[in-house]
Design a protein around this motif. Structure first.
Motif, PDB file in Angstrom:
ATOM      1  N   MET A   1       0.849  -1.191   0.000  1.00 43.91           N
ATOM      2  CA  MET A   1       0.000   0.000   0.000  1.00 43.91           C
ATOM      3  C   MET A   1       0.884   1.240   0.000  1.00 43.91           C
ATOM      4  SD  MET A   1      -3.046   1.028   2.652  1.00 43.91           S
ATOM      5  CE  MET A   1      -1.935   1.299   4.037  1.00 43.91           C
ATOM      6  N   LEU A   2       0.554   2.208  -0.822  1.00 39.05           N
ATOM      7  CA  LEU A   2       1.325   3.441  -0.948  1.00 39.05           C
ATOM      8  C   LEU A   2       0.387   4.630  -0.821  1.00 39.05           C
ATOM      9  CD1 LEU A   2       3.989   4.956  -1.695  1.00 39.05           C
ATOM     10  CD2 LEU A   2       3.254   4.762  -4.084  1.00 39.05           C
ATOM     11  N   THR A   3       0.734   5.578   0.044  1.00 38.53           N
ATOM     12  CA  THR A   3      -0.041   6.792   0.191  1.00 38.53           C
ATOM     13  C   THR A   3       0.729   7.958  -0.409  1.00 38.53           C
ATOM     14  OG1 THR A   3      -1.145   6.008   2.202  1.00 38.53           O
ATOM     15  CG2 THR A   3      -1.113   8.379   1.836  1.00 38.53           C
ATOM     16  N   THR A   4       0.055   8.756  -1.223  1.00 38.79           N
ATOM     17  CA  THR A   4       0.696   9.862  -1.927  1.00 38.79           C
ATOM     18  C   THR A   4      -0.127  11.142  -1.802  1.00 38.79           C
ATOM     19  OG1 THR A   4      -0.413   9.207  -3.977  1.00 38.79           O
ATOM     20  CG2 THR A   4       1.836   8.394  -3.634  1.00 38.79           C
ATOM     21  N   ALA A   5       0.545  12.267  -1.976  1.00 39.68           N
ATOM     22  CA  ALA A   5      -0.117  13.561  -2.134  1.00 39.68           C
ATOM     23  C   ALA A   5       0.107  13.986  -3.575  1.00 39.68           C
ATOM     24  CB  ALA A   5       0.464  14.595  -1.167  1.00 39.68           C
ATOM     25  N   GLU A   6      -0.976  14.378  -4.266  1.00 34.41           N
ATOM     26  CA  GLU A   6      -0.882  14.562  -5.711  1.00 34.41           C
ATOM     27  C   GLU A   6      -1.494  15.884  -6.183  1.00 34.41           C
ATOM     28  OE1 GLU A   6      -2.455  11.160  -7.737  1.00 34.41           O
ATOM     29  OE2 GLU A   6      -1.460   9.725  -6.420  1.00 34.41           O
ATOM     30  N   LEU A   7      -0.912  16.370  -7.263  1.00 38.01           N
ATOM     31  CA  LEU A   7      -1.450  17.489  -8.036  1.00 38.01           C
ATOM     32  C   LEU A   7      -1.463  17.055  -9.490  1.00 38.01           C
ATOM     33  CD1 LEU A   7       0.468  20.669  -6.749  1.00 38.01           C
ATOM     34  CD2 LEU A   7      -2.012  20.378  -6.715  1.00 38.01           C
ATOM     35  N   ARG A   8      -2.602  17.245 -10.188  1.00 37.73           N
ATOM     36  CA  ARG A   8      -2.685  16.886 -11.599  1.00 37.73           C
ATOM     37  C   ARG A   8      -3.508  17.929 -12.354  1.00 37.73           C
ATOM     38  NH1 ARG A   8      -1.102  11.580 -12.573  1.00 37.73           N
ATOM     39  NH2 ARG A   8      -0.834  10.368 -10.652  1.00 37.73           N
ATOM     40  N   TRP A   9      -3.095  18.150 -13.593  1.00 40.93           N
ATOM     41  CA  TRP A   9      -3.873  18.985 -14.500  1.00 40.93           C
ATOM     42  C   TRP A   9      -4.062  18.217 -15.803  1.00 40.93           C
ATOM     43  CZ3 TRP A   9       0.105  20.810 -11.499  1.00 40.93           C
ATOM     44  CH2 TRP A   9      -0.172  21.866 -10.632  1.00 40.93           C
ATOM     45  N   PHE A  10      -5.236  18.361 -16.426  1.00 38.53           N
ATOM     46  CA  PHE A  10      -5.547  17.714 -17.701  1.00 38.53           C
ATOM     47  C   PHE A  10      -6.041  18.755 -18.699  1.00 38.53           C
ATOM     48  CE2 PHE A  10      -5.895  14.298 -14.648  1.00 38.53           C
ATOM     49  CZ  PHE A  10      -5.441  13.171 -15.312  1.00 38.53           C
ATOM     50  N   TYR A  11      -5.586  18.624 -19.963  1.00 36.88           N
ATOM     51  CA  TYR A  11      -6.014  19.547 -21.013  1.00 36.88           C
ATOM     52  C   TYR A  11      -6.246  18.791 -22.319  1.00 36.88           C
ATOM     53  CZ  TYR A  11      -4.726  23.198 -17.800  1.00 36.88           C
ATOM     54  OH  TYR A  11      -4.669  24.003 -16.682  1.00 36.88           O
ATOM     55  N   PRO A  12      -7.332  19.131 -23.028  1.00 36.34           N
ATOM     56  CA  PRO A  12      -7.585  18.481 -24.317  1.00 36.34           C
ATOM     57  C   PRO A  12      -6.640  19.006 -25.391  1.00 36.34           C
ATOM     58  CG  PRO A  12      -9.234  20.166 -23.908  1.00 36.34           C
ATOM     59  CD  PRO A  12      -8.393  20.082 -22.662  1.00 36.34           C
ATOM     60  N   GLY A  13      -6.383  18.144 -26.369  1.00 36.17           N
ATOM     61  CA  GLY A  13      -5.548  18.546 -27.484  1.00 36.17           C
ATOM     62  C   GLY A  13      -4.130  18.024 -27.378  1.00 36.17           C
ATOM     63  N   LYS A  14      -3.362  18.337 -28.393  1.00 40.23           N
ATOM     64  CA  LYS A  14      -1.979  17.890 -28.466  1.00 40.23           C
ATOM     65  C   LYS A  14      -1.111  18.635 -27.458  1.00 40.23           C
ATOM     66  CE  LYS A  14       1.768  17.220 -31.833  1.00 40.23           C
ATOM     67  NZ  LYS A  14       2.203  17.438 -33.240  1.00 40.23           N
ATOM     68  N   LEU A  15      -0.123  17.958 -26.930  1.00 38.64           N
ATOM     69  CA  LEU A  15       0.805  18.572 -25.983  1.00 38.64           C
ATOM     70  C   LEU A  15       1.491  19.776 -26.624  1.00 38.64           C
ATOM     71  CD1 LEU A  15       2.443  18.477 -23.314  1.00 38.64           C
ATOM     72  CD2 LEU A  15       4.029  16.933 -24.489  1.00 38.64           C
ATOM     73  N   PRO A  16       1.365  20.979 -26.036  1.00 39.85           N
ATOM     74  CA  PRO A  16       1.996  22.172 -26.614  1.00 39.85           C
ATOM     75  C   PRO A  16       3.517  22.047 -26.658  1.00 39.85           C
ATOM     76  CG  PRO A  16       0.310  22.790 -25.017  1.00 39.85           C
ATOM     77  CD  PRO A  16       0.533  21.305 -24.869  1.00 39.85           C
ATOM     78  N   GLU A  17       4.100  22.486 -27.744  1.00 40.99           N
ATOM     79  CA  GLU A  17       5.541  22.382 -27.918  1.00 40.99           C
ATOM     80  C   GLU A  17       6.283  23.141 -26.820  1.00 40.99           C
ATOM     81  OE1 GLU A  17       8.952  20.900 -29.576  1.00 40.99           O
ATOM     82  OE2 GLU A  17       6.885  20.426 -30.109  1.00 40.99           O
ATOM     83  N   GLY A  18       5.741  24.307 -26.432  1.00 39.21           N
ATOM     84  CA  GLY A  18       6.394  25.090 -25.389  1.00 39.21           C
ATOM     85  C   GLY A  18       6.450  24.372 -24.060  1.00 39.21           C
ATOM     86  N   VAL A  19       5.381  23.650 -23.709  1.00 42.41           N
ATOM     87  CA  VAL A  19       5.356  22.886 -22.459  1.00 42.41           C
ATOM     88  C   VAL A  19       6.371  21.746 -22.530  1.00 42.41           C
ATOM     89  CG1 VAL A  19       3.955  21.450 -20.941  1.00 42.41           C
ATOM     90  CG2 VAL A  19       2.956  23.488 -21.988  1.00 42.41           C
ATOM     91  N   LEU A  20       6.436  21.077 -23.682  1.00 40.45           N
ATOM     92  CA  LEU A  20       7.388  19.986 -23.848  1.00 40.45           C
ATOM     93  C   LEU A  20       8.822  20.489 -23.726  1.00 40.45           C
ATOM     94  CD1 LEU A  20       8.012  17.041 -24.522  1.00 40.45           C
ATOM     95  CD2 LEU A  20       7.857  17.638 -26.949  1.00 40.45           C
ATOM     96  N   GLN A  21       9.126  21.621 -24.350  1.00 37.29           N
ATOM     97  CA  GLN A  21      10.482  22.172 -24.275  1.00 37.29           C
ATOM     98  C   GLN A  21      10.833  22.556 -22.846  1.00 37.29           C
ATOM     99  OE1 GLN A  21      10.518  25.360 -27.142  1.00 37.29           O
ATOM    100  NE2 GLN A  21      10.637  23.982 -28.900  1.00 37.29           N
ATOM    101  N   TRP A  22       9.877  23.155 -22.137  1.00 38.60           N
ATOM    102  CA  TRP A  22      10.112  23.489 -20.729  1.00 38.60           C
ATOM    103  C   TRP A  22      10.405  22.231 -19.911  1.00 38.60           C
ATOM    104  CZ3 TRP A  22       6.605  21.709 -16.925  1.00 38.60           C
ATOM    105  CH2 TRP A  22       6.917  22.106 -15.617  1.00 38.60           C
ATOM    106  N   PHE A  23       9.665  21.176 -20.186  1.00 44.36           N
ATOM    107  CA  PHE A  23       9.800  19.947 -19.419  1.00 44.36           C
ATOM    108  C   PHE A  23      11.093  19.213 -19.732  1.00 44.36           C
ATOM    109  CE2 PHE A  23       8.090  15.857 -17.716  1.00 44.36           C
ATOM    110  CZ  PHE A  23       7.624  16.358 -16.511  1.00 44.36           C
TER     111      PHE A  23
END
Length: 202
Positions: free
Chosen positions: A1-23
């Motif tokens: 068993m694993l307990t976690t604290a999480e933050l998630r965001w979801f967006y429709p569409g293709k992954l933006p190039e700017g977000v990918l470059q930042w990541f």
């Protein structure tokens, strides 16, 4: 068993190039992308339980608490506390995706890049994904596809053996997001997979 604290965001569409470059910046030290297909059980009107088949293993997640909004500059997300149970069958007689049928089982194709950080003093230390670490936070950028419906997601998943789960989440997200200047990450788009499934299979 694993307990976690999480933050998630979801967006429709293709992954933006700017977000990918930042990541993909060197300071994030990211591992190579992993591609896989998970089979989720959609439970209508339930944001607090997640059930899926992943690579021959049954995973069940239960939301233990909503931890409220966290803000990092202009970024706002909803933090949640989750517990995960893993069920594995060494005989390979159970948990086979091709035996799962019915309209409530949803196939989700994923291309996920993940790295793990450990907060130490005033800095983040990069650690190997999959290593046994008592303190840390996974950072994930994922491309998702459901019946040709494309989405992308950014997530933080923190864990701790010393009751520092939320602190690990805050410290990692604060440092990683300090130079994020792309699509605004808002609280209204911050939720876990069970709620996301209710959006994509309508």
């Amino acid at each position: 068993m694993l307990t976690t604290a999480e933050l998630r965001w979801f967006y429709p569409g293709k992954l933006p190039e700017g977000v990918l470059q930042w990541f993909e910046q060197d300071q994030l030290g990211l591992a190579s992308a992993e591609e896989r297909e998970d089979i989720y059980l959609y439970v209508p009107e339930s944001d607090f339980v997640g059930i899926k088949l992943r690579q021959g293993r049954l995973e069940i997640k239960w939301r233990k608490a909503e931890l409220g909004d966290l803000q990092f500059g202009k970024v706002i997300g909803k933090a949640e506390k989750w517990t995960k149970w893993l069920c594995e069958d060494s005989s390979n007689e159970c948990f086979q995706p091709n035996e799962v049928t019915g309209k409530f089982w949803v196939s989700v194709k994923k291309k996920r890049t993940q790295h793990t950080y450990k907060s130490l003093a005033d800095q983040l230390i990069s650690v190997n994904v999959g290593d046994e670490n008592e303190e840390g936070c996974n950072v994930e950028l994922t491309e998702l596809e459901v019946s040709s419906n494309v989405w992308w997601s950014l997530a933080f998943e923190a864990y701790s053996k010393s009751d520092r789960t939320l602190e690990n989440l805050k410290e990692t997200a604060s440092r990683i997001l300090q130079n994020y200047h792309h699509r605004q990450l808002e609280a209204k788009d911050s939720y876990a997979y069970p709620h996301w499934l209710s959006l994509v299979i309508k």
